[in-house]
Design an enzyme around this catalytic site. Sequence first.
Site, short mmCIF file in Angstrom:
data_model
loop_
_atom_site.label_atom_id
_atom_site.label_comp_id
_atom_site.label_asym_id
_atom_site.label_seq_id
_atom_site.Cartn_x
_atom_site.Cartn_y
_atom_site.Cartn_z
CB CYS A 114 32.32 -25.08 100.34
SG CYS A 114 32.60 -26.88 100.53
CB SER A 150 30.10 -28.61 102.97
OG SER A 150 31.03 -29.67 102.49
CG HIS A 165 25.63 -30.84 101.58
ND1 HIS A 165 24.61 -31.24 100.68
CD2 HIS A 165 26.86 -31.30 101.03
CE1 HIS A 165 25.32 -31.62 99.72
NE2 HIS A 165 26.48 -31.94 99.83
CG HIS A 169 33.32 -24.83 105.60
ND1 HIS A 169 32.17 -24.60 104.92
CD2 HIS A 169 34.16 -25.63 104.74
CE1 HIS A 169 32.09 -25.35 103.90
NE2 HIS A 169 33.37 -26.02 103.95
CB CYS A 182 37.32 -26.02 102.71
SG CYS A 182 36.07 -27.67 102.34
N1 LIG Z 1 34.97 -34.82 102.55
C1 LIG Z 1 35.36 -33.55 102.76
O1 LIG Z 1 36.21 -33.36 103.43
C2 LIG Z 1 34.61 -32.50 101.93
C3 LIG Z 1 35.05 -31.29 101.80
C4 LIG Z 1 34.54 -30.25 101.23
C5 LIG Z 1 33.36 -30.65 100.48
N2 LIG Z 1 32.92 -31.90 100.42
C6 LIG Z 1 31.84 -32.14 99.61
O2 LIG Z 1 32.40 -32.49 98.49
C7 LIG Z 1 31.13 -32.38 97.32
C8 LIG Z 1 31.41 -31.34 96.15
O3 LIG Z 1 31.65 -29.99 96.76
P1 LIG Z 1 31.75 -28.85 95.99
O4 LIG Z 1 31.80 -27.59 96.53
O5 LIG Z 1 32.87 -28.98 94.78
O6 LIG Z 1 30.26 -28.80 95.17
P2 LIG Z 1 29.73 -28.28 93.67
O7 LIG Z 1 28.77 -28.02 93.70
O8 LIG Z 1 30.84 -27.17 93.50
O9 LIG Z 1 30.26 -29.27 92.79
C9 LIG Z 1 29.55 -30.64 92.55
C10 LIG Z 1 29.26 -30.91 91.29
O10 LIG Z 1 28.74 -32.12 91.03
C11 LIG Z 1 28.05 -32.67 90.04
N3 LIG Z 1 27.04 -33.74 90.09
C12 LIG Z 1 26.00 -33.89 90.76
N4 LIG Z 1 25.59 -34.74 90.55
C13 LIG Z 1 26.39 -35.78 89.74
C14 LIG Z 1 26.33 -36.96 89.29
N5 LIG Z 1 25.49 -37.87 89.39
N6 LIG Z 1 27.34 -37.39 88.48
C15 LIG Z 1 28.30 -36.62 88.08
N7 LIG Z 1 28.44 -35.04 88.44
C16 LIG Z 1 27.61 -34.97 89.36
C17 LIG Z 1 27.18 -31.12 89.89
O11 LIG Z 1 26.83 -30.97 88.57
C18 LIG Z 1 28.42 -30.24 90.32
O12 LIG Z 1 29.12 -29.57 89.16
C19 LIG Z 1 30.03 -31.99 98.30
O13 LIG Z 1 29.13 -33.07 98.57
C20 LIG Z 1 30.70 -31.35 99.49
O14 LIG Z 1 29.67 -31.11 100.75
C21 LIG Z 1 33.49 -32.83 101.14
ZN LIG Z 2 33.88 -26.98 102.33
#
Ligand SMILES: NC(=O)c1ccc[n+]([C@@H]2O[C@H](COP(=O)([O-])OP(=O)(O)OC[C@H]3O[C@@H](n4cnc5c(N)ncnc54)[C@H](O)[C@@H]3O)[C@@H](O)[C@H]2O)c1
Ligand SMILES: [Zn+2]
Length: 370
Positions: A40, A42, A45, A61, A168
């Site tokens: 993931c 996160s 991050h 996680h 997640c």
């Molecule tokens: N709130 C929660 O409970 C929770 C849980 C899991 C993950 N997250 C967060 O969700 C986000 C996504 O996670 P993921 O694992 O899918 O990541 P990921 O890297 O697989 O996907 C993120 C996507 O966003 C795209 N992107 C980046 N900047 C962009 C922009 N300005 N416009 C459009 N697209 C853009 C990237 O190209 C990428 O494909 C992360 O910030 C992660 O930490 C939050």
């Molecule tokens: Zn996650």
Amino acid sequence: MKSKAAILWEVGQPWSVEETELDDPHFGEVRVKLASSGLCHSDDHGKKGDLPTGLPIIGGHEGAGVVEAVGPGVRRLKEGDHVVMAFMPACGHCRWCAQGLSMLCDHGAIIMEGLPITDQIARVHARGQGLRTLSMLGTFAPYTVVHEDSCVKIDDDIPLEIASLVGCGVTTGFGAAVNRAQVKPGDTVVVVGTGGVGSSAVQGARIAGAETIVAVDPFEFRRDQAKVLGATHAVASMEEAMPLVTELTRGVMADKTIMTASLMTGDMLMPLMLLTRKGGRACLTSVASPTVLSADIVLVDLILSQKEIVGNVFGGCNPFSDIPRLLSLYKHGLLKLDELVTKTYPLEQVNEGYDDLLSGRIMRGMLTFD
Ligand SMILES: NC(=O)c1ccc[n+]([C@@H]2O[C@H](COP(=O)([O-])OP(=O)(O)OC[C@H]3O[C@@H](n4cnc5c(N)ncnc54)[C@H](O)[C@@H]3O)[C@@H](O)[C@H]2O)c1
Ligand SMILES: [Zn+2]
Ligand SMILES: [Zn+2]
């Protein structure tokens, strides 16, 4: 027992895979032999310091596996049970759990610390030091000791190599659309960032009956995959989405917008709100750095257009009811999980997995264990 794990010793360093010593489960805990762990964003991050965690810490996680040993006082699990580990534990008794809001469980306050719920004493050790575990799970390891409040028992016929996704990313994205954005049949939905979480929001929107789903991602591969999972249109940026959504909705704009890009910054709120119609709802899911204290917004537009902005943790889901529900959708062919996993890696290649994730070559990478 001897084990191994991918450890972050300092912010900015790569994951270091090395031998660990794992304690037996304490009161209320189980040892899980992992089958798989999703990669993931996160965790990255945590690695880069966008989301500060205690250190040193074992990453991961989003895991699934088999209960191998049961500590004293465990009430719900036995050896041999198949489990998904949820990144948000649910005690079942706090004020939030009691209201069906387990995603806000009071245990969540200490998940970034990564030490056991019961006594905050590390169960894993390396280089003579106690190690923390991300989300109190640390699934970048073939074995982990976790509290039973983090483990959701699942049916034996669900493939464990895929089940970890609902620990997640899939649950967070699906719930972003279904629970937090509350997508309704016929809605126009914009999903910004279609990685593992965003493409699951696309699926949630599709299953909830959205008519038009616009995927926004700079990576072509991610846009193409989002279409496989239910997006009706795909563009590279929010700026490009603006004329498209204007045309598709005859100027009304999207009923629901969902932010699931890699990292949210303050300047990303304004275009998201401009894509959202009056009376519409924007669901913020991406992690933002705790140092971001302001965001661009046309306040009067928010107020007089009666727009809503909602947060989202774990898709607004209750792990003990929603994880089995999502896996049932998978079993019945409605929720696609196999399509999300583009590539699997052994633990030793965790850094390569993240390189692939960050360069958009894969959708969700998955560590698999023997
Ligand atoms: N709130 C929660 O409970 C929770 C849980 C899991 C993950 N997250 C967060 O969700 C986000 C996504 O996670 P993921 O694992 O899918 O990541 P990921 O890297 O697989 O996907 C993120 C996507 O966003 C795209 N992107 C980046 N900047 C962009 C922009 N300005 N416009 C459009 N697209 C853009 C990237 O190209 C990428 O494909 C992360 O910030 C992660 O930490 C939050
Ligand atoms: Zn996650
Ligand atoms: Zn609780």
